[in-house]
Scaffold this motif. Structure first.
Motif, PDB file in Angstrom:
ATOM      1  N   ARG A 128     -10.740 -17.299  11.201  1.00  0.00           N
ATOM      2  CA  ARG A 128     -11.605 -18.018  10.468  1.00  0.00           C
ATOM      3  C   ARG A 128     -12.363 -17.298   9.596  1.00  0.00           C
ATOM      4  NH1 ARG A 128     -16.838 -19.358  10.676  1.00  0.00           N
ATOM      5  NH2 ARG A 128     -17.011 -18.382  12.897  1.00  0.00           N
ATOM      6  N   LEU A 129     -12.744 -16.032  10.093  1.00  0.00           N
ATOM      7  CA  LEU A 129     -13.601 -15.070   9.261  1.00  0.00           C
ATOM      8  C   LEU A 129     -12.689 -14.095   8.502  1.00  0.00           C
ATOM      9  CD1 LEU A 129     -16.220 -14.056  11.938  1.00  0.00           C
ATOM     10  CD2 LEU A 129     -16.532 -15.759   9.870  1.00  0.00           C
ATOM     11  N   GLY A 130     -11.525 -14.121   8.653  1.00  0.00           N
ATOM     12  CA  GLY A 130     -10.460 -13.303   7.654  1.00  0.00           C
ATOM     13  C   GLY A 130     -10.484 -11.884   8.316  1.00  0.00           C
ATOM     14  N   LEU A 131     -11.022 -11.659   9.592  1.00  0.00           N
ATOM     15  CA  LEU A 131     -10.940 -10.319  10.215  1.00  0.00           C
ATOM     16  C   LEU A 131     -10.081  -9.890  11.218  1.00  0.00           C
ATOM     17  CD1 LEU A 131     -14.882 -10.373  10.733  1.00  0.00           C
ATOM     18  CD2 LEU A 131     -13.889  -9.379   8.941  1.00  0.00           C
ATOM     19  N   ILE A 132      -9.257 -10.740  11.333  1.00  0.00           N
ATOM     20  CA  ILE A 132      -8.390 -10.552  12.567  1.00  0.00           C
ATOM     21  C   ILE A 132      -7.336  -9.313  12.076  1.00  0.00           C
ATOM     22  CG2 ILE A 132      -6.459 -11.890  12.049  1.00  0.00           C
ATOM     23  CD1 ILE A 132      -6.501 -12.611  15.255  1.00  0.00           C
ATOM     24  N   ASN A 133      -6.954  -9.207  11.063  1.00  0.00           N
ATOM     25  CA  ASN A 133      -5.912  -8.113  10.715  1.00  0.00           C
ATOM     26  C   ASN A 133      -6.678  -6.626  10.737  1.00  0.00           C
ATOM     27  OD1 ASN A 133      -3.892  -9.976  10.381  1.00  0.00           O
ATOM     28  ND2 ASN A 133      -4.362 -10.473   8.354  1.00  0.00           N
ATOM     29  N   TYR A 134      -8.004  -6.558  10.780  1.00  0.00           N
ATOM     30  CA  TYR A 134      -8.457  -5.406  10.637  1.00  0.00           C
ATOM     31  C   TYR A 134      -8.337  -4.753  11.892  1.00  0.00           C
ATOM     32  CZ  TYR A 134     -11.018  -5.993   6.318  1.00  0.00           C
ATOM     33  OH  TYR A 134     -11.371  -6.022   4.865  1.00  0.00           O
ATOM     34  N   PHE A 135      -8.132  -5.636  13.252  1.00  0.00           N
ATOM     35  CA  PHE A 135      -8.282  -4.888  14.570  1.00  0.00           C
ATOM     36  C   PHE A 135      -6.703  -4.411  14.958  1.00  0.00           C
ATOM     37  CE2 PHE A 135     -11.969  -7.381  14.477  1.00  0.00           C
ATOM     38  CZ  PHE A 135     -12.866  -6.718  15.251  1.00  0.00           C
ATOM     39  N   ASP A 136      -6.596  -3.371  15.799  1.00  0.00           N
ATOM     40  CA  ASP A 136      -5.428  -2.958  16.009  1.00  0.00           C
ATOM     41  C   ASP A 136      -5.075  -3.456  17.359  1.00  0.00           C
ATOM     42  OD1 ASP A 136      -4.894  -0.589  14.184  1.00  0.00           O
ATOM     43  OD2 ASP A 136      -6.818  -0.204  14.578  1.00  0.00           O
ATOM     44  N   SER A 137      -5.941  -3.855  18.185  1.00  0.00           N
ATOM     45  CA  SER A 137      -5.583  -4.771  19.302  1.00  0.00           C
ATOM     46  C   SER A 137      -6.780  -5.497  19.817  1.00  0.00           C
ATOM     47  CB  SER A 137      -5.297  -3.681  20.613  1.00  0.00           C
ATOM     48  OG  SER A 137      -4.077  -3.137  20.612  1.00  0.00           O
ATOM     49  N   LEU A 138      -6.562  -6.603  20.477  1.00  0.00           N
ATOM     50  CA  LEU A 138      -7.714  -7.424  21.075  1.00  0.00           C
ATOM     51  C   LEU A 138      -7.433  -7.322  22.490  1.00  0.00           C
ATOM     52  CD1 LEU A 138      -7.590 -10.856  19.081  1.00  0.00           C
ATOM     53  CD2 LEU A 138      -8.741  -8.609  18.445  1.00  0.00           C
ATOM     54  N   ILE A 139      -8.296  -6.850  23.209  1.00  0.00           N
ATOM     55  CA  ILE A 139      -8.344  -6.826  24.602  1.00  0.00           C
ATOM     56  C   ILE A 139      -9.379  -7.714  25.322  1.00  0.00           C
ATOM     57  CG2 ILE A 139      -8.477  -5.057  26.746  1.00  0.00           C
ATOM     58  CD1 ILE A 139      -6.476  -4.430  24.532  1.00  0.00           C
ATOM     59  N   THR A 140      -8.776  -8.696  26.120  1.00  0.00           N
ATOM     60  CA  THR A 140      -9.887  -9.922  26.528  1.00  0.00           C
ATOM     61  C   THR A 140      -9.621  -9.900  27.919  1.00  0.00           C
ATOM     62  OG1 THR A 140      -8.172 -11.530  26.260  1.00  0.00           O
ATOM     63  CG2 THR A 140      -9.017 -10.968  24.209  1.00  0.00           C
ATOM     64  N   ALA A 141     -10.381 -11.191  28.375  1.00  0.00           N
ATOM     65  CA  ALA A 141     -10.489 -11.344  29.866  1.00  0.00           C
ATOM     66  C   ALA A 141      -9.002 -11.850  30.523  1.00  0.00           C
ATOM     67  CB  ALA A 141     -11.499 -12.522  30.329  1.00  0.00           C
ATOM     68  N   ASP A 142      -8.171 -12.132  29.467  1.00  0.00           N
ATOM     69  CA  ASP A 142      -6.878 -12.617  29.747  1.00  0.00           C
ATOM     70  C   ASP A 142      -6.084 -11.322  30.338  1.00  0.00           C
ATOM     71  OD1 ASP A 142      -6.848 -15.527  29.276  1.00  0.00           O
ATOM     72  OD2 ASP A 142      -6.823 -14.650  26.995  1.00  0.00           O
ATOM     73  N   ASP A 143      -6.485 -10.202  29.756  1.00  0.00           N
ATOM     74  CA  ASP A 143      -5.761  -8.981  30.022  1.00  0.00           C
ATOM     75  C   ASP A 143      -6.122  -8.256  31.405  1.00  0.00           C
ATOM     76  OD1 ASP A 143      -4.264  -9.280  27.639  1.00  0.00           O
ATOM     77  OD2 ASP A 143      -6.047  -8.918  26.408  1.00  0.00           O
TER      78      ASP A 143
END
Length: 222
Positions: A121-136
């Protein structure tokens, strides 16, 4: 030498912690006739609700049905958070990370759907190389698993990374992982007593990434 920046999500990128506290406070007032204090809510900030519910059951004999709680509150939270802007300095800080050719990682105790939705939504996701979350991971903050996995995923040593956190649970997790931490408190976590951190600022706008990179250079390197 600094190679990676690991950012928390809630309370660092958008101010969801304040929204969640308002939601929790309203629910406990209506459903349990109990005024939930910020000091009590801080138990679960950066981790999850289970710590808070266990503490209230133990000390106040207040029992919470988790299914009922989330059925009542999730829609309320989404309605209040769907239009939250990025916090002050976030966009500029993220852009500076990429300009410095550093790896940018997210490490959050939240499930993937929430940060992913908001970053898109904020247009920021493509800046991140990885998202590490509680699912991982099996254990979220204050355990170091999220940070350890973030480092392992990109083959970065713990002394070549820095963490951006707003909560004590996040700071504890980063310290356990052996990673230096910058604390950016929000309107909820400013009541926490932080110890053993690399630096603390009121906003990401105050963070000088160029200077931090210099601090990470081996001695004798100019």
């Amino acid at each position: 030498m600094l190679k990676a920046v690991i950012m928390d999500f809630d309370g660092v990128i958008i101010d969801t912690e304040v929204i969640w506290y308002e939601v929790y406070k309203d629910w406990f007032h209506v459903k349990k006739n109990y005024e939930l204090a910020i000091s009590e809510f801080l138990v679960c900030v950066g981790s999850n609700y289970k710590a808070l519910f266990r503490e209230l059951e133990k000390t106040k004999e207040i029992y919470v049905d988790e299914d009922e709680f989330f059925a009542d509150t999730m829609g309320m939270f989404m309605d209040r958070s769907n239009h939250l802007p990025a916090k002050e300095g976030v966009i500029e800080f993220i852009e500076s990370i990429k300009k410095q050719n550093l790896i940018l990682l997210l490490a959050t105790s939240s499930k993937r759907k929430k940060p992913e939705t908001h970053l898109k939504r904020l247009g920021l996701i493509n800046y991140f190389d990885s998202l590490i979350t509680a699912d991982d991971v099996k254990r979220i903050k204050p355990f170091p698993d999220l940070f350890n996995l973030a480092l392992k995923t990109h083959h970065v040593e713990n002394d070549a990374a820095i963490v951006i956190e707003d909560s004590n649970n996040g700071l504890i997790a980063a310290n356990k992982a052996g990673i230096k931490t910058i604390i950016i408190p929000n309107e909820v976590t400013k009541y926490s007593e932080f110890v053993d951190y690399y630096a603390k600022y009121s906003s990401l706008r105050e963070v000088d990434l160029v200077q931090i990179k210099k601090d990470f250079e081996p001695k004798g390197v100019k």
